[in-house]
Design a protein around this motif. Sequence first.
Motif, PDB file in Angstrom:
ATOM      1  N   ILE A  58       3.835   9.001   5.129  1.00  0.00           N
ATOM      2  CA  ILE A  58       4.383   9.238   4.088  1.00  0.00           C
ATOM      3  C   ILE A  58       3.844  10.620   3.622  1.00  0.00           C
ATOM      4  N   GLU A  59       4.469  11.804   3.651  1.00  0.00           N
ATOM      5  CA  GLU A  59       3.947  13.123   3.559  1.00  0.00           C
ATOM      6  C   GLU A  59       4.606  13.959   2.209  1.00  0.00           C
ATOM      7  N   GLU A  60       3.786  14.918   2.156  1.00  0.00           N
ATOM      8  CA  GLU A  60       3.997  15.895   0.977  1.00  0.00           C
ATOM      9  C   GLU A  60       5.264  16.618   1.360  1.00  0.00           C
ATOM     10  N   PHE A  61       6.204  16.968   0.229  1.00  0.00           N
ATOM     11  CA  PHE A  61       7.333  17.600   0.242  1.00  0.00           C
ATOM     12  C   PHE A  61       7.051  19.021   0.367  1.00  0.00           C
TER      13      PHE A  61
ATOM     14  N   ILE B 287       8.902  13.515  -2.337  1.00  0.00           N
ATOM     15  CA  ILE B 287       7.892  13.039  -1.222  1.00  0.00           C
ATOM     16  C   ILE B 287       8.668  12.555  -0.054  1.00  0.00           C
ATOM     17  N   VAL B 288       8.202  12.696   1.214  1.00  0.00           N
ATOM     18  CA  VAL B 288       9.144  12.736   2.553  1.00  0.00           C
ATOM     19  C   VAL B 288       8.335  11.191   3.169  1.00  0.00           C
TER      20      VAL B 288
ATOM     21  N   ILE C   7       2.898   6.046  -3.024  1.00  0.00           N
ATOM     22  CA  ILE C   7       4.097   6.814  -3.443  1.00  0.00           C
ATOM     23  C   ILE C   7       4.117   7.148  -5.103  1.00  0.00           C
ATOM     24  N   ASP C   8       3.616   5.906  -5.732  1.00  0.00           N
ATOM     25  CA  ASP C   8       3.537   5.909  -7.202  1.00  0.00           C
ATOM     26  C   ASP C   8       2.467   6.889  -7.616  1.00  0.00           C
TER      27      ASP C   8
ATOM     28  N   ALA D 236       0.816  -0.970  -0.073  1.00  0.00           N
ATOM     29  CA  ALA D 236      -0.104  -0.006   0.079  1.00  0.00           C
ATOM     30  C   ALA D 236       0.822   1.199  -0.034  1.00  0.00           C
ATOM     31  N   ALA D 237       2.087   1.143   0.874  1.00  0.00           N
ATOM     32  CA  ALA D 237       2.844   2.258   0.805  1.00  0.00           C
ATOM     33  C   ALA D 237       3.552   2.663  -0.476  1.00  0.00           C
TER      34      ALA D 237
END
Length: 424
Positions: A184-187, A140-141, A133-134, A128-129
Amino acid sequence: MKILVVGAGGREHALAWKLAQSPKIQLVYVAPGNGGTHLDSRLRNVPITDPVALAEFVKQEGIALTVVGPETPLAAGIVNIFRDQDLKIFGPTREAAQLESSKDFAKSFMQRHGIPTAEYQTFSDSAAAHAYIDAKGAPIVIKADGLAAGKGVVVAMDLAEAHAAIDMMLSDNRLGDAGARVVIEEFLDGEEASFIVMVDGKNILPLATSQDHKRLQDHDQGPNTGGMGAYSPAPIVTPSMHARVMREIIVPTVHGMAADGIPFTGFLYAGLMIAADGKVKTLEFNCRMGDPETQPIMARLKTDLVDVMEHAVNGTLDQIELEWDRRTALGVVMAATGYPDAPRKGDQISGLPHETDSQIVFHAGTTHEDKKLVTAGGRVLCVVGLGDSVRMAQKEAYAALDHIHFDGMQFRSDIGWRALKRPT
Ligand code: AMP
Ligand code: GLY
């Protein structure tokens, strides 16, 4: 009175150095301390790190209050243990320390209370991660949920790096439990600043602003570190930015924690990202002071820190104001060869200059062996200079640093560059 500072780094040396200047102080204990706190006759190192044993020591010695430096004992509940025995201690409880010890806790807290931060999602399933990301693309962080001693954040500039970070944390388990869940977060683009306040559960007392330098080498190149230098004040935090950060981030955080039934006490550190258009977002919370930010901040504090701490543990921070040296303080970290991955220990340190009104050396990874001062960790010293401008403070710091030698020493020669670059 006697006070105990818990920790062994440059931050703790600076806190103990400042506390010891109070006329109220008989002795400041530092547990376990370092080579610098050992050298100062007003300070005494105590070789205890276990919180339960420390509480015993505090009762035995009649220590009036305890100040905790690092996050690890806070996340382990040292404040809960002390309070259960009616011992005065400044720091957050284990529950409140989750603002730092769990990125997922901090992110969902911020979302729930409308505190500006990067958009995110949390994962423990690697498929899922990877799919997320894709879908989002790079940059991306990726952040490990738990405490990972500065190794838990990957700012991925391309997709391959992002996928590799997921594999490292979720599939290969290289960060252990800390990386078993990832945020996982927005840059976010912009300039970082450190915004640190003291909180007594209800009242908020902001400290002077500061800015850190996270990368190992000049021009912000090389790997991320715990911090290679810092200065105070940070000119990017103008009075209107200060008001905005208090209004949008700090006040809602302190109120939100109280409303959630986990009142925050202790130092609260918001890592800020300030965008070119002046919008500000929270990168992270720390539940302690910054290292090396503390060193220049303490060098500028004029108010008696013991008075401040007494108000902090008694819930009366609204009754004290802080006075600051108007000069800039700028600290340059001297690190051991191999830092941050595999710092070498045991190199002899020479040439430490005497403290003056404009030059102070705080120790971190130092110890005494056979009456010699030797390196004992990654970040070894933080050399602070004070001056009427950033340039003058920088000159003072590097002039002091020039006398100091140990084999393999690494330091940046451009601490303060962002402030120097700003139009005056
Ligand atoms: P943290 O421990 O969360 O502060 O992350 C460590 C460092 O990674 C920060 O000081 C930033 O330089 C960088 N960083 C963290 N989150 C972001 C983000 N969302 N966008 C850009 N850089 C980030
Ligand atoms: N200097 C950054 C930190 O203490 O987390």
